[in-house]
Design a protein around this motif. Structure first.
Motif, PDB file in Angstrom:
ATOM      1  N   LEU A  68       0.551   4.338  -2.802  1.00 47.23           N
ATOM      2  CA  LEU A  68       0.601   5.568  -2.554  1.00 47.23           C
ATOM      3  C   LEU A  68       2.168   6.415  -2.934  1.00 47.23           C
ATOM      4  O   LEU A  68       1.346   7.322  -3.273  1.00 47.23           O
ATOM      5  CB  LEU A  68       1.145   5.931  -0.620  1.00 47.23           C
ATOM      6  CG  LEU A  68      -0.602   5.214  -0.064  1.00 47.23           C
ATOM      7  CD1 LEU A  68      -0.300   4.961   0.991  1.00 47.23           C
ATOM      8  CD2 LEU A  68      -1.573   6.517  -1.032  1.00 47.23           C
ATOM      9  N   ARG A 109       0.372  -1.491  -0.476  1.00 45.50           N
ATOM     10  CA  ARG A 109      -0.139   0.507  -0.110  1.00 45.50           C
ATOM     11  C   ARG A 109       1.268   1.700  -0.135  1.00 45.50           C
ATOM     12  O   ARG A 109       1.114   2.087  -0.971  1.00 45.50           O
ATOM     13  CB  ARG A 109      -0.510   0.308   0.944  1.00 45.50           C
ATOM     14  CG  ARG A 109      -1.898   1.499   1.558  1.00 45.50           C
ATOM     15  CD  ARG A 109      -2.663   1.707   2.562  1.00 45.50           C
ATOM     16  NE  ARG A 109      -2.138   1.496   3.767  1.00 45.50           N
ATOM     17  CZ  ARG A 109      -1.234   2.461   4.383  1.00 45.50           C
ATOM     18  NH1 ARG A 109      -2.315   3.493   3.438  1.00 45.50           N
ATOM     19  NH2 ARG A 109      -0.702   3.329   4.949  1.00 45.50           N
ATOM     20  N   LEU A 120      -6.334   5.172  -2.844  1.00 44.71           N
ATOM     21  CA  LEU A 120      -5.072   5.469  -3.052  1.00 44.71           C
ATOM     22  C   LEU A 120      -5.331   7.568  -3.269  1.00 44.71           C
ATOM     23  O   LEU A 120      -4.839   8.155  -2.270  1.00 44.71           O
ATOM     24  CB  LEU A 120      -4.045   5.584  -4.025  1.00 44.71           C
ATOM     25  CG  LEU A 120      -3.695   3.428  -4.007  1.00 44.71           C
ATOM     26  CD1 LEU A 120      -2.855   3.567  -5.169  1.00 44.71           C
ATOM     27  CD2 LEU A 120      -3.043   3.349  -2.211  1.00 44.71           C
TER      28      LEU A 120
END
Length: 409
Positions: free
Chosen positions: A17, A13, A49
């Motif tokens: 980003l 993640r 995101l």
């Protein structure tokens, strides 16, 4: 630059980003669909995101845009011009400089003052710098920016992963921890310290305006002394202790004069500012008289050379030849795309380059590579270190935006 993250769901993640933020930084304004196409994620994943980055104040939406395709227009995304900012500072021999840079790497606030830092006690120098940092940070906040880190460029060796200046001969500093004074100026703000040549090289990588931008190059800069940094595949080569790039103390004539480092015939003894002034027949007292401002002694040399002063031109030819000898070994060893002359060397390039390139042409092991194809001159000049310092903070945000929330910024 941020270290690679482990392969966990949380790490993925964080990487995603960063991918979104880098895509908008490099190509924005972009719609969510365009970001998804560029980074290879689904539009739904990108929207999640983007929402997170917008909540953290990193991205803003400009409103509907129609890129000329069929379908519902998407909202264009761009970096937040009133979001996080990087603070960069430089401790020079004769000046202090600080700037604030937004996420788009635009300098929004800058301040520079004359400061006789050579052989001065570190405490007062750091106190003056802390005051300048506070002033720039306050002005940046007045423009809606949010300083999230401070990086400091120094003309010396910095212990890896620390704020300790191990040795800065041209300041007369040894074992100086610059952290306490600067942390007191802006409590809680992350602080890094690095060699000025390293940060100048990073500025060249991000802001140099080269077309195409080299990913492998040697950056050579100068103030009183001469430093260098090596960039390989877009990353600094730091060495085991963080001391890579000490070009100024490469011996070019082993039988030459003694250097402050303890060696003999080092490059600085032939191509450093004081050496060139001396060889050009400009006495120390004359160079000092009326030439205390940052870069003024280099400007004096350039002016005299342009006016046809043969002694100064001869001194610059000698400095160029010494640079060529030192750089030939570096180029043969590393085979970089380019050597970039930066810092105080840039105004003197017209008189340094011919002799430098001749030495390279004679000494390079690749006969098909003439010396003039190797060397280029920086467009950033003496601003490189302070720009690279601020840019390194911005790069940290782009590489790992999730860290801002963890740091409480």
């Amino acid at each position: 630059m941020a270290a690679p993250l482990p392969n966990t769901q949380q790490a993925m993640r964080r990487r995603n980003l960063s991918l979104v933020l880098h895509a908008v930084a490099a190509h924005g304004p972009l719609s969510r669909a365009a970001v998804a196409a560029r980074i290879g994620l689904t539009r739904a994943a990108v929207s999640t995101l983007v929402d997170e980055l917008a909540r953290d104040g990193l991205l803003v939406e400009l409103g509907p845009s129609r890129p000329g395709t069929v379908g519902r227009p998407g909202s264009a995304l761009q970096l937040n011009e009133r979001g996080p900012a990087g603070l960069g500072a430089e401790i020079g021999v004769d000046h202090l400089a600080v700037c604030a840079m937004d996420l788009g790497r635009r300098v929004r606030v800058r301040a520079q003052v004359e400061s006789a830092n050579r052989d001065g006690a570190p405490g007062p120098v750091l106190g003056r710098l802390a005051e300048l940092v506070r002033r720039v940070a306050a002005e940046a906040e007045g423009e809606g920016l949010r300083p999230v880190g401070l990086a400091v460029a120094v003309p010396g060796l910095v212990a890896r992963e620390s704020c300790v200046v191990v040795r800065a001969p041209n300041l007369g500093w040894e074992g100086v921890d610059v952290g306490p004074a600067l942390r007191e100026a802006l409590p809680g703000l992350p602080l890094t310290v690095d060699n000025e040549a390293n940060l100048g090289a990073l500025a060249e990588l991000w802001l140099g305006g080269h077309d195409p931008a080299p990913r492998d190059f040697v950056h050579v800069s100068a103030e009183i002394g001469i430093g260098a940094a090596v960039v390989i595949d877009g990353r600094l080569l730091r060495g085991t202790h963080g001391f890579a790039g000490e070009l100024g103390h490469v011996p070019v004539r082993p039988e030459g004069p003694e250097c402050v480092c303890g060696g003999r015939g080092c490059l600085e003894q032939y191509a450093g500012e004081e050496a060139v002034l001396r060889a050009g027949g400009i006495p120390a007292e004359q160079a000092a008289d009326g030439h205390r401002a940052p870069g003024s002694r280099i400007a004096l040399l350039a002016r005299r050379a342009a006016d046809g002063d043969q002694k100064v031109r001869r001194a610059l030819r000698g400095a160029g030849a010494a640079l060529g000898i030192a750089l030939a070994g570096t180029v043969n060893l590393l085979d970089p795309q380019k050597v970039v002359l930066g810092g105080a060397l840039t105004p003197l390039a017209p008189w340094l380059l011919p002799a430098l390139e001749r030495e390279l042409a004679q000494r390079l092991t690749d006969p098909a590579r003439p010396g003039q194809d190797v060397v280029t001159v920086s467009r950033l000049g003496s601003d490189g270190p302070v720009l690279g310092a601020a840019g390194s903070v911005v790069q940290g945000v782009l590489d790992d935006p999730a860290a801002l929330r963890e740091d409480g910024a």
